[in-house]
Scaffold this motif. Structure first.
Motif, PDB file in Angstrom:
ATOM      1  N   ALA A  14       0.698  -1.221  -0.032  1.00 56.09           N
ATOM      2  CA  ALA A  14       0.042  -0.062  -0.119  1.00 56.09           C
ATOM      3  C   ALA A  14       0.790   1.203   0.030  1.00 56.09           C
ATOM      4  N   ARG A  15       2.176   1.267   0.793  1.00 61.46           N
ATOM      5  CA  ARG A  15       3.020   2.348   0.764  1.00 61.46           C
ATOM      6  C   ARG A  15       3.699   2.390  -0.476  1.00 61.46           C
ATOM      7  N   SER A  16       4.137   1.282  -1.145  1.00 58.39           N
ATOM      8  CA  SER A  16       5.110   1.493  -2.203  1.00 58.39           C
ATOM      9  C   SER A  16       4.528   1.252  -3.539  1.00 58.39           C
ATOM     10  N   GLY A  17       3.579   0.544  -3.328  1.00 59.28           N
ATOM     11  CA  GLY A  17       2.851   0.414  -4.976  1.00 59.28           C
ATOM     12  C   GLY A  17       3.441  -0.927  -5.605  1.00 59.28           C
ATOM     13  N   VAL A  18       4.336  -1.769  -4.981  1.00 57.86           N
ATOM     14  CA  VAL A  18       4.946  -2.689  -5.696  1.00 57.86           C
ATOM     15  C   VAL A  18       3.996  -3.910  -5.512  1.00 57.86           C
ATOM     16  N   THR A  19       3.642  -4.419  -6.784  1.00 58.07           N
ATOM     17  CA  THR A  19       2.572  -5.708  -6.662  1.00 58.07           C
ATOM     18  C   THR A  19       3.127  -6.746  -7.217  1.00 58.07           C
ATOM     19  N   SER A  20       4.212  -6.634  -8.227  1.00 58.87           N
ATOM     20  CA  SER A  20       5.138  -7.672  -8.805  1.00 58.87           C
ATOM     21  C   SER A  20       5.526  -8.962  -7.729  1.00 58.87           C
ATOM     22  N   PHE A  21       5.281 -10.051  -7.852  1.00 61.76           N
ATOM     23  CA  PHE A  21       5.837 -10.878  -7.140  1.00 61.76           C
ATOM     24  C   PHE A  21       7.324 -11.189  -7.062  1.00 61.76           C
ATOM     25  N   THR A  22       7.845 -10.799  -8.204  1.00 63.73           N
ATOM     26  CA  THR A  22       9.343 -10.926  -8.215  1.00 63.73           C
ATOM     27  C   THR A  22       9.969  -9.791  -7.599  1.00 63.73           C
ATOM     28  N   LYS A  28      11.699  -7.914  -0.130  1.00 61.69           N
ATOM     29  CA  LYS A  28      11.092  -8.478   1.246  1.00 61.69           C
ATOM     30  C   LYS A  28      11.311  -9.927   1.753  1.00 61.69           C
ATOM     31  N   TYR A  29      11.673 -10.546   1.015  1.00 61.55           N
ATOM     32  CA  TYR A  29      11.958 -12.329   1.321  1.00 61.55           C
ATOM     33  C   TYR A  29      13.135 -12.250   2.385  1.00 61.55           C
ATOM     34  N   CYS A  48       4.780 -14.235  -0.046  1.00 60.48           N
ATOM     35  CA  CYS A  48       5.020 -12.917  -1.320  1.00 60.48           C
ATOM     36  C   CYS A  48       4.310 -13.257  -2.432  1.00 60.48           C
ATOM     37  N   GLN A  49       3.779 -14.675  -2.770  1.00 55.79           N
ATOM     38  CA  GLN A  49       3.049 -15.004  -3.958  1.00 55.79           C
ATOM     39  C   GLN A  49       1.687 -14.553  -3.766  1.00 55.79           C
ATOM     40  N   ASP A  50       1.133 -14.957  -2.363  1.00 54.67           N
ATOM     41  CA  ASP A  50      -0.280 -14.834  -1.912  1.00 54.67           C
ATOM     42  C   ASP A  50      -0.599 -13.528  -1.864  1.00 54.67           C
ATOM     43  N   THR A  51       0.191 -12.428  -1.185  1.00 55.54           N
ATOM     44  CA  THR A  51       0.144 -11.201  -1.090  1.00 55.54           C
ATOM     45  C   THR A  51       0.083 -10.563  -2.405  1.00 55.54           C
ATOM     46  N   SER A  52       0.849 -10.916  -3.324  1.00 54.12           N
ATOM     47  CA  SER A  52       1.032 -10.341  -4.574  1.00 54.12           C
ATOM     48  C   SER A  52      -0.360 -10.403  -5.438  1.00 54.12           C
ATOM     49  N   THR A  53      -0.615 -11.516  -5.331  1.00 52.80           N
ATOM     50  CA  THR A  53      -1.912 -12.021  -6.013  1.00 52.80           C
ATOM     51  C   THR A  53      -3.168 -11.310  -5.436  1.00 52.80           C
ATOM     52  N   ARG A  54      -3.114 -11.500  -4.268  1.00 52.28           N
ATOM     53  CA  ARG A  54      -4.492 -10.390  -3.664  1.00 52.28           C
ATOM     54  C   ARG A  54      -4.537  -9.182  -3.921  1.00 52.28           C
ATOM     55  N   THR A  55      -3.188  -8.235  -3.680  1.00 52.79           N
ATOM     56  CA  THR A  55      -3.227  -6.977  -4.117  1.00 52.79           C
ATOM     57  C   THR A  55      -3.450  -6.645  -5.392  1.00 52.79           C
TER      58      THR A  55
END
Length: 65
Positions: A14-22, A28-29, A48-55
């Motif tokens: 939400a803060r950064s706008g990064v939605t790409s899983f990679t 963050k990994y 990371c996969q789950d959150t990327s997909t949800r957002t």
């Protein structure tokens, strides 16, 4: 713990706008692995996969209205 990890990443996205899983995994990994060292590494990868997909879905629905 998994829920806390997801919440942490959602706030970051939400803060950064990064939605790409990679990109998310690259950023963050390592932090997730150090904070939750008692969990298997697969948890950090999957969150990371789950959150990327949800957002991505959330942002897509927001654009549609």
């Amino acid at each position: 713990m998994y829920r806390n990890m997801v919440e942490q990443l959602v706030l970051y996205i939400a803060r950064s706008g990064v939605t790409s899983f990679t990109k998310l995994k690259a950023l963050k990994y390592g932090e997730l692995r150090s904070l939750y060292s008692q969990l298997p590494s697969q948890y950090a990868y999957t969150v990371c996969q789950d959150t990327s997909t949800r957002t991505k879905g959330l942002f897509k629905r927001r654009k549609k209205g």
